[in-house]
Scaffold this motif. Sequence first.
Motif, short mmCIF file in Angstrom:
data_model
loop_
_atom_site.label_atom_id
_atom_site.label_comp_id
_atom_site.label_asym_id
_atom_site.label_seq_id
_atom_site.Cartn_x
_atom_site.Cartn_y
_atom_site.Cartn_z
N PRO A 20 -1.19 6.60 -8.44
CA PRO A 20 0.09 7.23 -8.79
C PRO A 20 0.78 7.80 -7.56
CG PRO A 20 -1.63 7.87 -10.34
CD PRO A 20 -2.31 7.17 -9.21
N VAL A 21 2.07 7.68 -7.52
CA VAL A 21 2.83 8.18 -6.37
C VAL A 21 2.63 9.68 -6.18
CG1 VAL A 21 5.18 8.51 -5.49
CG2 VAL A 21 4.55 6.34 -6.54
N ALA A 22 2.46 10.40 -7.29
CA ALA A 22 2.29 11.86 -7.19
C ALA A 22 1.04 12.25 -6.41
CB ALA A 22 2.25 12.47 -8.59
N GLY A 23 0.05 11.36 -6.34
CA GLY A 23 -1.19 11.68 -5.64
C GLY A 23 -1.17 11.34 -4.17
N LEU A 24 -0.07 10.83 -3.66
CA LEU A 24 0.03 10.45 -2.25
C LEU A 24 0.44 11.65 -1.40
CD1 LEU A 24 1.90 7.03 -2.63
CD2 LEU A 24 -0.55 7.39 -2.24
N PRO A 25 0.13 11.63 -0.09
CA PRO A 25 0.65 12.68 0.80
C PRO A 25 2.17 12.69 0.77
CG PRO A 25 -1.08 11.39 1.88
CD PRO A 25 -0.79 10.70 0.58
N ALA A 26 2.74 13.82 1.11
CA ALA A 26 4.19 14.00 0.96
C ALA A 26 4.99 12.93 1.68
CB ALA A 26 4.58 15.39 1.45
N PHE A 28 0.80 -1.22 0.00
CA PHE A 28 0.00 0.00 0.00
C PHE A 28 0.84 1.27 0.00
CE2 PHE A 28 -2.91 -3.22 1.65
CZ PHE A 28 -3.99 -3.02 0.80
N ALA A 29 2.07 1.22 0.46
CA ALA A 29 2.94 2.38 0.37
C ALA A 29 3.80 2.26 -0.88
CB ALA A 29 3.82 2.49 1.61
N SER A 30 3.13 2.16 -2.02
CA SER A 30 3.80 1.99 -3.31
C SER A 30 2.92 2.58 -4.41
CB SER A 30 4.06 0.51 -3.59
OG SER A 30 2.84 -0.16 -3.88
N LEU A 65 4.04 9.92 2.63
CA LEU A 65 3.82 8.60 2.06
C LEU A 65 4.47 8.50 0.68
CD1 LEU A 65 2.52 5.88 2.55
CD2 LEU A 65 0.39 6.77 1.58
N ARG A 66 4.49 9.62 -0.05
CA ARG A 66 5.16 9.63 -1.35
C ARG A 66 6.65 9.37 -1.18
NH1 ARG A 66 3.33 14.07 -2.96
NH2 ARG A 66 5.04 15.48 -2.43
N ALA A 67 7.24 9.93 -0.12
CA ALA A 67 8.66 9.70 0.13
C ALA A 67 8.94 8.22 0.42
CB ALA A 67 9.13 10.56 1.30
N VAL A 68 8.03 7.58 1.15
CA VAL A 68 8.18 6.15 1.42
C VAL A 68 8.02 5.33 0.14
CG1 VAL A 68 7.20 4.18 2.67
CG2 VAL A 68 7.40 6.40 3.82
N ALA A 69 7.01 5.70 -0.66
CA ALA A 69 6.73 4.95 -1.88
C ALA A 69 7.88 5.04 -2.88
CB ALA A 69 5.44 5.46 -2.52
N GLU A 70 8.54 6.18 -2.89
CA GLU A 70 9.62 6.37 -3.87
C GLU A 70 10.85 5.53 -3.55
OE1 GLU A 70 10.12 10.56 -3.86
OE2 GLU A 70 8.52 10.94 -5.34
N VAL A 71 10.99 5.07 -2.31
CA VAL A 71 12.12 4.20 -1.97
C VAL A 71 11.66 2.76 -1.75
CG1 VAL A 71 13.43 6.07 -0.94
CG2 VAL A 71 11.91 4.72 0.51
N ASN A 72 10.38 2.53 -1.91
CA ASN A 72 9.83 1.18 -1.76
C ASN A 72 10.26 0.33 -2.96
OD1 ASN A 72 8.28 -1.15 -1.56
ND2 ASN A 72 6.41 -0.06 -1.02
N PRO A 73 10.95 -0.80 -2.75
CA PRO A 73 11.39 -1.62 -3.89
C PRO A 73 10.24 -2.17 -4.71
CG PRO A 73 11.76 -2.77 -1.80
CD PRO A 73 11.41 -1.35 -1.47
#
Length: 272
Positions: free
Chosen positions: A209-215, A202-204, A217-225
């Motif tokens: 889209p990652v751009a639509g996530l809170p800031a 869910f944190a991906s 959570l977006r930071a977590v998603a961007e490093v989520n493999p």
Amino acid sequence: MTTGVTTLTTAPRWRGTDFATQVAVLTGRSLRSLVGDPRMIFLSLLQPLVMLTLFSQIFASMANTPGFPSGVRYIDYLMPAILVNTAMQSALQAGIGLITDMKNGVLARFRSLPIRLGSVLVARSLSDLVRTTAQLVLMLLFAVTIFGFAPAGGVLGTLAALALALVVGWGLGWIFLAIAAWLRNAEMMQTVGFLAMFPLMFASSAYVPVAGLPAWLRAVAEVNPLTYAVNAARSLALAQPVTGVVGALVASAALAAVGGALAIRGFRRPLS
């Protein structure tokens, strides 16, 4: 006088079959035990279909939000992520299946045979790969016939996304086999697995889209493999510029190598 000399010949000691034969036989055994339980087949196939149905309906409105890829239907956006997530969930079942064999006495009997213990782990990995393939193929057929899944990448792009999901799931499967070999407790294994999988899922970029996530959570998603694996599968299915495929393959191979080494080490410990 002739002295008779008796020559004693010693038959060569049988040392068992080769590694490939052991893997083939043990893989067949695992698959037969799976096919022999219709309830397990039904439940293992039903779970991803329910997930596909729920997520495709709950998040369908995401296709109308800013930042969503233009001209892409939500089912076409979602399906590659569902393939990767289902493969990841199936990887957890590989570890649980290994613990089941440890508890029911099967592995104790294997230890008395002239076979390599590593072949048991490889066979478990391959049998679960076959099961995962059946799950993903069924999901694709369901998505095509019921929800009209028809990505821009066509059949080739979809098959490439399917293959990538299988590779990712296979690599993660070795990590769960390693955890199972050390924990040897099904309940604890499920707890650890779900604690690891839910944040990854869910944190991906799997569902939105990652751009639509809170800031944060977006930071977590961007490093989520998992984000990179999902994006790679999605780019293949949607015929978009392919990015991240090599990285996903290399990461999966690294996970398999590390997980395999740890699994064999933990698996060699005496059974309690």
